[in-house]
Scaffold this motif. Structure first.
Motif, short mmCIF file in Angstrom:
data_model
loop_
_atom_site.label_atom_id
_atom_site.label_comp_id
_atom_site.label_asym_id
_atom_site.label_seq_id
_atom_site.Cartn_x
_atom_site.Cartn_y
_atom_site.Cartn_z
N ARG A 1 0.96 -1.35 -0.19
CA ARG A 1 0.00 0.27 -0.24
C ARG A 1 0.89 1.14 0.08
O ARG A 1 1.84 0.97 0.65
N GLU A 2 0.80 2.25 -1.08
CA GLU A 2 1.10 2.97 -0.92
C GLU A 2 0.50 4.53 -1.07
O GLU A 2 -0.97 4.57 -1.70
N LEU B 1 5.35 1.73 -5.54
CA LEU B 1 4.85 0.51 -4.51
C LEU B 1 5.90 -0.44 -4.99
O LEU B 1 6.04 -1.35 -3.96
N ASP B 2 6.76 -0.64 -5.86
CA ASP B 2 8.03 -1.07 -6.37
C ASP B 2 9.54 -0.36 -5.76
O ASP B 2 10.12 -0.92 -6.01
N PHE C 1 14.56 16.07 1.92
CA PHE C 1 14.21 14.37 1.90
C PHE C 1 13.50 13.94 -0.10
O PHE C 1 12.96 14.96 -0.50
N VAL C 2 14.06 12.79 -0.14
CA VAL C 2 13.72 12.73 -1.05
C VAL C 2 12.46 11.78 -1.13
O VAL C 2 13.34 10.65 -0.82
N ARG C 3 11.80 12.02 -1.63
CA ARG C 3 10.17 11.24 -1.45
C ARG C 3 10.91 10.07 -2.50
O ARG C 3 10.54 8.91 -2.60
N GLN C 4 10.97 10.27 -3.64
CA GLN C 4 10.86 9.05 -4.99
C GLN C 4 11.97 9.47 -5.44
O GLN C 4 12.78 11.12 -5.58
N GLY C 5 12.93 8.45 -5.96
CA GLY C 5 13.81 8.72 -7.35
C GLY C 5 14.32 7.62 -7.53
O GLY C 5 13.67 7.02 -7.49
N ARG D 1 16.49 1.18 -10.92
CA ARG D 1 15.48 0.81 -10.08
C ARG D 1 15.21 2.21 -8.77
O ARG D 1 15.73 2.84 -8.47
N PRO D 2 13.19 2.28 -8.66
CA PRO D 2 13.27 3.42 -7.91
C PRO D 2 13.36 3.07 -6.24
O PRO D 2 13.65 2.21 -6.20
N VAL D 3 13.30 4.10 -6.21
CA VAL D 3 13.75 4.56 -4.67
C VAL D 3 12.75 5.16 -4.28
O VAL D 3 12.61 6.03 -4.81
N LYS D 4 12.80 5.12 -2.28
CA LYS D 4 11.84 6.46 -2.26
C LYS D 4 12.31 6.57 -0.37
O LYS D 4 13.06 5.81 -0.35
N ASP D 5 11.67 7.18 0.48
CA ASP D 5 11.78 8.14 1.53
C ASP D 5 13.11 8.18 1.65
O ASP D 5 13.39 7.32 3.04
N ALA D 6 14.39 8.99 1.05
CA ALA D 6 15.70 8.95 2.32
C ALA D 6 15.51 10.56 2.29
O ALA D 6 15.59 11.26 1.17
#
Lengths: 477, 443
Positions: free
Chosen positions: A197-198, A233-234, A401-405, A415-420
């Motif tokens: 869930r996102e 999600l991914d 803050f990087v929500r998505q990258g 590959r997608p990354v998030k929340d860093a």
């Protein structure tokens, strides 16, 4: 709407020039270097949608006056929501407590209305836009969100506006009035895929009227919110540790805001508290780094016709070709440095004293195509969707803050990354901006900058850039 | 002040009736007034002094099942009439939402007496500008006496105020309350090359006499600023993490968003479907208690007028209750609890921070946070931090430019010790907390 007649300028606040002169007379009775009164009337309306229904509305009205008395760099401040003569005079008496045997003030006998250039002209007041025009807009965002992907489980939308009428009157007889429109729209979706869930959110904000919401912006709101949720999600946590970071164009301007912008607000510098206090005229970055803070970008959230001291606004070059050229000034710091205000004196509302603040901060574009910047990185992080940041002015350490990258491997987004959260030191990071892209974007998001408890609307922009090294708060070393 | 509130009380009742006359079926009107003042000294003189008496009014309206919430500070009679008309008219445009209701009459009202809450310090009424000047000067001098000559600036600030509010609703709720606050803060700026390491301490209390003595605040200011000098990041890795009471509050506070009815209803909560299950270490026992005398989050009723009473949140690690307002409870088909947090009280452990620290060969202690964010849907978080490295309780390195990264649910599960030293100057009354292994990023 910009008034040239002081009588008309005072009228929305139920006061007249004689009363305002009396209040200023009370404020300056014990002498001072500067004094002003700031009247504000604002009206805000928003509608919200959840569970398929536009089922909430909010209206707020704010009216009040702040009185400020300045002696050197000392400030006395008081405010009231009661605009009766007695309350205003009492307010002035509270503000002047700061003034003890300061220089006497000769009050001007006639009002001079300052000219105001309108950098965000609008055709139609939000107050004249009925809810039956707004409701179909949020309903459309919701319906288009569900249509875009079957994994969208919930959608929340809100559409709001804020119309602010302000008036600044000074002891020298200057009066400046401004009308400041603002609109914002937000779509937030919850997406689900099996147990995962996102949330995906996109928001826009600008000093504009209904015409702001053109077809392209409607579509972007929906596409960005849904696609961010689906991509999350991914996405996983990025690796932890120091690495090169490519900042995508747009909202990554938060890097400038934190790494250098706050440190160049002149109140910190005149007190010798900023890591940039001793660096005026010095080289602080490579020759391809030019940082600008401007109030004049039409219709962006951080644009400003006049500041909250009534000073005209401008485009201020902070760093030119890598050399620190100037600070952001209000009237107090301008007097301290023997220069003029850059039109950066801002306040959250009549309840707050003025501080030097950013407006719309960006980095001038360079020569490099963005795809070449990504290609130049062997292993690193590409930051695409940014959250807020923070800085310690004195030590210079900052974070955002990087929500998505994306992870960059061998010059490709893999590959997608998030929340860093990313941290670094402002002056060091500025020196390690290695490549500057040719694709400057000023972000359309609803950024609010906080300082000493006051939030003011700002904008920021960045071309794609490569920062040699930042500490990435990832999941595993 | 009492006169001002009495006037507003009459106004609130009149507006409730007027809104009904304009067609509202249910109305809740609240009014508030506050008087506050602040004074900030920097390097031997007053830098800023502020003062205001402020007032405001908010109105919630239900027309059938249609709801609007509204607020104004423009209390001129002609403006109020136009405002009320707008509140009621706006409702007519909306779609009905049967979950919108005021709470039932039997669940609203005062839970604890004003005397028990003791939120209103009578000494506030006699506070004068010279008292603030004297308090700020005393703190500034105490810091100056402890700081070295490499100091660039010393700031001492004090603020205080009293607010009073009154609410009247068509469900029968009608009551008022009042409270005072006092705060004091100090900041020290040192020079380290081009850098200006800066740190400070701030304290607040309902009663003036509950503030710590200036000597203690000055010690804290100087110690914290010293920790900012010569700071650097550690190599990235997993470290034992020991947090002081007021710092651990930040970690536990992340729980508030996923516990909220709004997050649950929108399915963006990592605690969705977890009520009645073990979500945390059995060491974690958290009660929401609005009835603590002089507590900063204490209140006689919540934002909807619901009677304040203690509510278990975590019992031996099991999630007992979510935060459900009338609206979100009806949306979720569950009984309402309260829509917002008051004070969080944890079951204490057996020893304080210093004793836990002394028992650890090596641990990182965070001293302050710098930006970052938490994702309430997944529980993932990442924050910028400053801190110190402790070896057997002794500070051996000053840390900066680091991040702490993890997941709320993992942190709740893996907490290994809770101190016996709760922070009593905030609404989240956490003691020190210890985790054996947490991801930190530096170099």
């Amino acid at each position: 709407m910009h008034l040239r007649d002081p009588f008309l300028a005072f009228r929305p606040f139920g006061v007249d020039g004689d009363l305002v002169r009396r209040v200023l007379g009370e404020a300056t009775r014990d002498g001072c270097d500067d004094a002003d009164v700031f009247f504000e009337h604002s009206t805000s309306t928003s509608v919200g949608l959840s569970d398929g229904a536009v089922n909430r509305a909010h209206t707020s009205v704010d009216l009040g006056c702040g009185v400020r008395v300045v002696v050197g760099d000392q400030v006395g401040y008081a405010y009231t929501e009661d605009l009766s003569a007695e309350a205003l005079v009492r307010c002035a008496a509270t503000a002047r407590r700061i003034a003890r045997s300061a220089s006497p003030v000769a009050l001007a006998t006639a009002w001079q209305v300052a000219p105001v250039r309108d950098v965000h002209p609008t055709q139609r007041r939000w107050g004249d836009v009925d809810l039956d025009v707004r409701i179909p807009m949020v309903r459309r965002w919701e319906q288009d969100a569900f249509a875009r992907d079957p994994r969208v489980r919930r959608a929340q939308c809100s559409l709001g506006d804020d119309e602010q009428q302000i008036l600044v009157a000074r002891a020298d007889g200057t009066v400046a009035a401004d009308f400041r429109p603002m609109t914002w729209g937000t779509l937030s979706v919850t997406v689900e895929d099996g147990p995962r869930r996102e949330t995906g959110t996109y928001n826009v904000a600008g000093r504009a009227d209904l015409a702001y919401y053109d077809e392209a912006r409607h579509r972007r709101i929906v596409e960005q919110a849904v696609d961010r949720g689906i991509r999350a999600l991914d996405a996983g946590s990025p690796p932890a540790g120091e690495m090169p970071v490519v900042l995508g164009a747009g909202g990554s301007g938060v890097l400038l805001h934190e790494a250098i912008g706050h440190g160049l607000e002149a109140d910190f510098n005149r007190r010798n508290l900023s890591i940039y206090s001793t660096k005026l005229g010095q080289r602080i970055a490579g020759p391809d780094i030019t940082v600008i803070d401007s109030a004049l970008v039409p219709h962006v959230r951080g644009s400003l016709n006049i500041d909250d001291e009534g000073s005209p606004t401008e485009e201020t070059v902070l760093v030119r070709d890598g050399v620190l050229e100037g600070y952001l000034h209000d009237r107090i710091s301008a007097r301290h440095y023997g220069t003029r205000s850059t039109g950066s004196g801002r306040r959250e509302s009549f309840r707050s004293p003025v501080l030097p603040r950013m407006r719309c901060t960006w980095l001038a574009p360079g020569p490099v195509p963005p795809e070449d910047i990504v290609r130049s990185v062997k292993r690193g992080l590409y930051a695409e969707v940014l959250g807020g940041g923070q800085v310690r002015i004195g030590a210079g350490d900052f974070s955002f803050f990087v929500r998505q990258g994306w992870l960059i491997e061998d010059g490709r987004l893999t590959r997608p990354v998030k929340d860093a959260n990313l941290t670094g030191n402002g002056p060091e990071v500025l020196r390690t901006i290695e490549l500057v892209g040719n694709d400057l974007v000023v972000d359309e998001g609803g950024w609010t900058c906080g300082k000493e408890g006051q939030g003011v609307p700002v904008s920021q922009g960045l071309p794609t850039v490569l920062v040699g090294r930042l500490s990435v708060g990832g999941g595993r070393t | 002040m009492n006169g001002a509130l009495a006037e507003l009380t009459d106004l609130a009742r009149a507006l409730r009736q007027r809104a009904q006359a304009l067609g509202a079926d249910e109305v809740s009107v609240s009014v508030s007034t506050a008087t506050h003042a602040s004074l900030r000294r920097r390097d031997g003189r007053t830098e800023q002094s502020t003062g205001a008496t402020t007032r405001g009014l908010s109105v919630s309206v239900l027309v059938g099942d249609r709801f609007t919430s509204n607020s104004t500070s423009d209390l001129r009679p002609e403006a109020l009439e136009a405002f009320l008309r707008r509140c009621v008219d706006a409702a007519r445009w909306l779609e009905p939402d049967p979950a919108r209701r005021l709470p039932e009459p039997e669940v609203v009202g005062r839970g604890v007496s004003e005397a028990h809450l003791d939120s209103d310090d009578p000494s506030w009424a006699t506070r004068e500008p010279v008292d603030r000047e004297a308090a700020a000067e005393a703190l500034e001098q105490a810091v100056a006496a402890r700081a070295g000559l490499d100091r660039v600036s010393i700031v001492a600030a004090v603020a205080d105020g009293r607010s009073a509010s009154f609410r009247t609703s068509t469900n029968g709720f009608e009551d008022g309350s009042a409270g005072t606050f006092f705060s004091v803060s100090g900041q020290l700026v040192l020079a380290e090359g081009d850098k200006r390491p800066t740190a400070g301490a701030d304290w607040s209390a309902r009663h003036l006499t509950d503030l710590p003595p200036v000597e203690r605040i000055a010690d804290e200011v100087v110690e914290r600023t010293t920790w900012s000098v010569g700071s650097r990041p550690l190599p990235s890795g997993r470290y034992p993490l020991l947090l002081e009471n007021r710092v651990s509050a930040r970690i536990l506070s992340m729980m508030a968003a996923p516990l909220s009815g709004a997050a649950l209803h929108e399915r963006r909560s990592c605690l969705l479907d977890r009520r009645g299950t073990l979500v945390a270490s059995p060491l974690l026992d958290v009660v929401d208690d609005p009835t603590i005398p002089r507590g900063s989050g204490s209140r006689p009723w919540d934002g909807e007028g619901r009677t304040a009473r203690p509510m278990p949140v975590l019992r031996d690690g099991v999630l007992e209750n979510w935060y459900l307002s009338t609206y979100h409870a009806r949306k979720l088909g569950l009984p309402a609890t309260t829509g917002s947090r008051s004070n969080w009280v944890l079951r204490p452990g057996t020893r304080p921070f210093a004793a836990i620290a002394a028992s650890l060969p090596r641990a990182v202690s965070i001293t302050s946070f710098l930006g970052g964010s938490a994702n309430s849907t997944t529980g993932d978080f990442s924050f910028g931090v400053r801190g110190v490295l402790l070896e057997h309780g002794v500070v051996t390195a000053h840390l900066s430019e680091m991040n702490v990264t993890g997941n709320l649910l993992v942190m709740l599960r893996e907490v290994a010790e809770i101190g016996n030293d709760p922070f009593t100057h905030g609404a989240v009354r956490t003691p020190a907390m210890f985790w054996p292994e947490v991801q930190l990023t530096g170099t």
